[in-house]
Design a protein around this motif. Structure first.
Motif, PDB file in Angstrom:
ATOM      1  N   TYR A 160     -18.703  19.206   9.367  1.00  0.00           N
ATOM      2  CA  TYR A 160     -17.730  20.315   9.444  1.00  0.00           C
ATOM      3  C   TYR A 160     -16.353  19.778   9.838  1.00  0.00           C
ATOM      4  O   TYR A 160     -15.325  20.283   9.401  1.00  0.00           O
ATOM      5  CB  TYR A 160     -18.216  21.385  10.432  1.00  0.00           C
ATOM      6  CG  TYR A 160     -19.426  22.121   9.917  1.00  0.00           C
ATOM      7  CD1 TYR A 160     -19.290  23.203   9.050  1.00  0.00           C
ATOM      8  CD2 TYR A 160     -20.711  21.697  10.239  1.00  0.00           C
ATOM      9  CE1 TYR A 160     -20.409  23.854   8.541  1.00  0.00           C
ATOM     10  CE2 TYR A 160     -21.835  22.334   9.730  1.00  0.00           C
ATOM     11  CZ  TYR A 160     -21.675  23.417   8.881  1.00  0.00           C
ATOM     12  OH  TYR A 160     -22.772  24.049   8.359  1.00  0.00           O
ATOM     13  N   ARG A 161     -16.370  18.740  10.662  1.00  0.00           N
ATOM     14  CA  ARG A 161     -15.098  18.130  11.054  1.00  0.00           C
ATOM     15  C   ARG A 161     -14.399  17.516   9.839  1.00  0.00           C
ATOM     16  O   ARG A 161     -13.168  17.555   9.733  1.00  0.00           O
ATOM     17  CB  ARG A 161     -15.331  17.063  12.138  1.00  0.00           C
ATOM     18  CG  ARG A 161     -15.603  17.662  13.500  1.00  0.00           C
ATOM     19  CD  ARG A 161     -16.004  16.648  14.553  1.00  0.00           C
ATOM     20  NE  ARG A 161     -16.282  17.337  15.797  1.00  0.00           N
ATOM     21  CZ  ARG A 161     -15.366  17.611  16.729  1.00  0.00           C
ATOM     22  NH1 ARG A 161     -14.128  17.196  16.582  1.00  0.00           N
ATOM     23  NH2 ARG A 161     -15.698  18.284  17.810  1.00  0.00           N
ATOM     24  N   THR A 181     -24.421  16.921  12.565  1.00  0.00           N
ATOM     25  CA  THR A 181     -23.931  17.830  11.513  1.00  0.00           C
ATOM     26  C   THR A 181     -22.501  18.289  11.787  1.00  0.00           C
ATOM     27  O   THR A 181     -21.769  18.631  10.861  1.00  0.00           O
ATOM     28  CB  THR A 181     -24.847  19.062  11.351  1.00  0.00           C
ATOM     29  OG1 THR A 181     -24.852  19.800  12.580  1.00  0.00           O
ATOM     30  CG2 THR A 181     -26.256  18.666  10.984  1.00  0.00           C
ATOM     31  N   GLY A 182     -22.091  18.300  13.064  1.00  0.00           N
ATOM     32  CA  GLY A 182     -20.726  18.712  13.405  1.00  0.00           C
ATOM     33  C   GLY A 182     -19.698  17.819  12.713  1.00  0.00           C
ATOM     34  O   GLY A 182     -18.626  18.282  12.304  1.00  0.00           O
ATOM     35  N   ALA A 183     -20.050  16.533  12.555  1.00  0.00           N
ATOM     36  CA  ALA A 183     -19.120  15.582  11.930  1.00  0.00           C
ATOM     37  C   ALA A 183     -18.811  16.012  10.489  1.00  0.00           C
ATOM     38  O   ALA A 183     -17.714  15.775   9.980  1.00  0.00           O
ATOM     39  CB  ALA A 183     -19.720  14.184  11.955  1.00  0.00           C
ATOM     40  N   GLU A 203     -28.502  17.509  15.062  1.00  0.00           N
ATOM     41  CA  GLU A 203     -27.778  18.175  16.136  1.00  0.00           C
ATOM     42  C   GLU A 203     -26.664  19.042  15.563  1.00  0.00           C
ATOM     43  O   GLU A 203     -25.970  18.631  14.633  1.00  0.00           O
ATOM     44  CB  GLU A 203     -27.205  17.071  17.028  1.00  0.00           C
ATOM     45  CG  GLU A 203     -26.331  17.554  18.123  1.00  0.00           C
ATOM     46  CD  GLU A 203     -24.979  16.881  18.100  1.00  0.00           C
ATOM     47  OE1 GLU A 203     -24.883  15.686  17.784  1.00  0.00           O
ATOM     48  OE2 GLU A 203     -23.995  17.586  18.385  1.00  0.00           O
ATOM     49  N   ARG A 252     -25.265  23.543  15.480  1.00  0.00           N
ATOM     50  CA  ARG A 252     -25.206  24.894  16.030  1.00  0.00           C
ATOM     51  C   ARG A 252     -26.314  25.788  15.465  1.00  0.00           C
ATOM     52  O   ARG A 252     -26.715  26.754  16.081  1.00  0.00           O
ATOM     53  CB  ARG A 252     -23.863  25.571  15.684  1.00  0.00           C
ATOM     54  CG  ARG A 252     -22.616  24.842  16.146  1.00  0.00           C
ATOM     55  CD  ARG A 252     -22.481  24.909  17.660  1.00  0.00           C
ATOM     56  NE  ARG A 252     -21.201  24.374  18.117  1.00  0.00           N
ATOM     57  CZ  ARG A 252     -20.877  23.088  18.127  1.00  0.00           C
ATOM     58  NH1 ARG A 252     -21.735  22.190  17.720  1.00  0.00           N
ATOM     59  NH2 ARG A 252     -19.693  22.705  18.584  1.00  0.00           N
ATOM     60  N   LYS A 293     -24.872  17.433  23.880  1.00  0.00           N
ATOM     61  CA  LYS A 293     -25.891  17.350  22.826  1.00  0.00           C
ATOM     62  C   LYS A 293     -25.866  16.006  22.104  1.00  0.00           C
ATOM     63  O   LYS A 293     -26.903  15.423  21.842  1.00  0.00           O
ATOM     64  CB  LYS A 293     -25.671  18.409  21.722  1.00  0.00           C
ATOM     65  CG  LYS A 293     -25.636  19.823  22.140  1.00  0.00           C
ATOM     66  CD  LYS A 293     -25.514  20.732  20.935  1.00  0.00           C
ATOM     67  CE  LYS A 293     -24.287  20.549  20.080  1.00  0.00           C
ATOM     68  NZ  LYS A 293     -23.013  20.946  20.623  1.00  0.00           N
ATOM     69  N   ARG A 348     -20.509  26.433   4.567  1.00  0.00           N
ATOM     70  CA  ARG A 348     -21.848  26.335   5.160  1.00  0.00           C
ATOM     71  C   ARG A 348     -22.894  26.033   4.095  1.00  0.00           C
ATOM     72  O   ARG A 348     -23.754  25.185   4.282  1.00  0.00           O
ATOM     73  CB  ARG A 348     -22.241  27.628   5.894  1.00  0.00           C
ATOM     74  CG  ARG A 348     -21.317  28.029   7.011  1.00  0.00           C
ATOM     75  CD  ARG A 348     -22.060  28.807   8.099  1.00  0.00           C
ATOM     76  NE  ARG A 348     -22.907  27.913   8.867  1.00  0.00           N
ATOM     77  CZ  ARG A 348     -22.477  27.131   9.848  1.00  0.00           C
ATOM     78  NH1 ARG A 348     -21.230  27.154  10.222  1.00  0.00           N
ATOM     79  NH2 ARG A 348     -23.313  26.325  10.472  1.00  0.00           N
ATOM     80  N   ALA A 398     -12.371  22.574  12.432  1.00  0.00           N
ATOM     81  CA  ALA A 398     -13.766  22.485  11.975  1.00  0.00           C
ATOM     82  C   ALA A 398     -14.465  23.811  12.272  1.00  0.00           C
ATOM     83  O   ALA A 398     -15.189  24.354  11.436  1.00  0.00           O
ATOM     84  CB  ALA A 398     -14.478  21.341  12.682  1.00  0.00           C
ATOM     85  N   SER A 399     -14.222  24.332  13.468  1.00  0.00           N
ATOM     86  CA  SER A 399     -14.833  25.606  13.851  1.00  0.00           C
ATOM     87  C   SER A 399     -14.341  26.727  12.927  1.00  0.00           C
ATOM     88  O   SER A 399     -15.131  27.544  12.450  1.00  0.00           O
ATOM     89  CB  SER A 399     -14.500  25.898  15.320  1.00  0.00           C
ATOM     90  OG  SER A 399     -14.963  27.158  15.698  1.00  0.00           O
TER      91      SER A 399
HETATM   92  O1   DC Z   1     -20.610  19.620  17.176  1.00  0.00           O
HETATM   93  P1   DC Z   1     -19.087  19.552  16.943  1.00  0.00           P
HETATM   94  O2   DC Z   1     -18.316  19.976  18.139  1.00  0.00           O
HETATM   95  O3   DC Z   1     -18.663  18.228  16.409  1.00  0.00           O
HETATM   96  O4   DC Z   1     -18.827  20.630  15.779  1.00  0.00           O
HETATM   97  C1   DC Z   1     -17.536  20.980  15.333  1.00  0.00           C
HETATM   98  C2   DC Z   1     -17.557  22.411  14.788  1.00  0.00           C
HETATM   99  O5   DC Z   1     -18.361  22.461  13.596  1.00  0.00           O
HETATM  100  C3   DC Z   1     -18.161  23.463  15.711  1.00  0.00           C
HETATM  101  O6   DC Z   1     -17.179  24.047  16.545  1.00  0.00           O
HETATM  102  C4   DC Z   1     -18.753  24.469  14.761  1.00  0.00           C
HETATM  103  C5   DC Z   1     -19.075  23.691  13.527  1.00  0.00           C
HETATM  104  N1   DC Z   1     -20.504  23.410  13.368  1.00  0.00           N
HETATM  105  C6   DC Z   1     -21.288  24.386  12.795  1.00  0.00           C
HETATM  106  O7   DC Z   1     -20.782  25.467  12.484  1.00  0.00           O
HETATM  107  N2   DC Z   1     -22.591  24.148  12.540  1.00  0.00           N
HETATM  108  C7   DC Z   1     -23.165  22.983  12.877  1.00  0.00           C
HETATM  109  N3   DC Z   1     -24.459  22.773  12.609  1.00  0.00           N
HETATM  110  C8   DC Z   1     -22.394  21.972  13.511  1.00  0.00           C
HETATM  111  C9   DC Z   1     -21.054  22.232  13.768  1.00  0.00           C
END
Ligand code: DC
Length: 225
Positions: free
Chosen positions: A35-36, A31-33, A124, A126, A13, A105, A95-96
């Motif tokens: 949460y990281r 957006t994952g960054a 980008e 989830r 992605k 969130r 992060a997850s």
């Molecule tokens: O996209 P990534 O692998 O960098 O995201 C890391 C973690 O962040 C992913 O396992 C779940 C969480 N995440 C989320 O819950 N919602 C998002 N929009 C992006 C990431």
């Protein structure tokens, strides 16, 4: 213009979203960054990221900034640029874990919506098409088999001189998929109006063309209506 790209870990992605944003001349929001950054801070403080109470308390004392420079998106955590430090597998699972908690969130989704309000964006993550930008004009759900995703990750790490066990990578990916898809708030799932793309047997250029063609076709249809 809002483009939502969702899908499981390692489906490609990020590289697709980055190229798409460049091609269209609009912002790429990873957006994952964010949460990281939360997972990273908790790790540094020795907080168990599955402990909702502790992680939620930490959210009262955290400053995350998303800034853009010539080198792309940077994440500033409590005044320090941590962009380089958030890609480790240890940060991924934390992060997850942290992303399951409502307070995490709520805070990050509000920030993401604020960014997307001000500018055209390829966002980008989830839950972009389902929760963050449900009104996005274009939504894509990008996936690939867990085995293929582990294979790609393995290759990427080998190129960086890191030798990893492909079976272990597949296990990590599956564990993260399970957790991201089964959490209570905003679980990973394809929005009903998203275009599903399985990249298992597609290369990067094929995926990018497919997305660009879909955007152009929809744009033309909208013009003629
Ligand atoms: O996209 P990534 O692998 O960098 O995201 C890391 C973690 O962040 C992913 O396992 C779940 C969480 N995440 C989320 O819950 N919602 C998002 N929009 C992006 C990431």
């Amino acid at each position: 213009m809002q483009i939502a790209i969702d899908g499981p870990a390692g489906a490609g992605k990020s590289s697709i979203a980055k190229s798409l944003a460049k091609e269209l001349g609009i912002l790429y929001l990873d957006t994952g960054a964010m949460y990281r950054a939360v997972g990273y801070k908790a790790m540094k403080l020795g907080i168990d990221t599955l402990n909702e109470e502790k992680v939620s308390a930490m959210m009262d004392d955290i400053e995350i900034k998303v800034i853009y420079s010539e080198t792309g998106q940077h994440i500033i955590l409590d005044g320090t640029d941590i962009t380089e430090h958030i890609r480790e597998p240890e940060v991924s699972i934390n992060a997850s874990n942290a992303s399951k908690h409502r307070k995490v969130r709520d805070k990050l989704v509000a920030m993401q919506q604020e960014i997307a309000k001000e500018t055209d964006v390829v966002a980008e993550g989830r839950d972009i098409g389902t929760y963050v930008l449900p009104e996005a004009e274009y939504k894509f759900y990008i996936t690939a088999s867990a085995e293929e995703r582990a294979k790609r990750r393995h290759k990427e790490l080998c190129e960086k001189g890191k030798n990893t066990d492909i079976e272990k990578l597949a296990e990590e990916i599956k564990a993260r998929d399970y957790q991201d898809m089964n959490r209570e708030y905003a679980p990973l799932k394809a929005a009903e109006d998203s275009v599903l793309i399985d990249t298992t047997n597609l290369n990067f250029d094929e995926v990018l063309s497919l997305i660009l063609d879909t955007i152009k076709d929809k744009g033309k249809r909208n013009e003629s209506n």
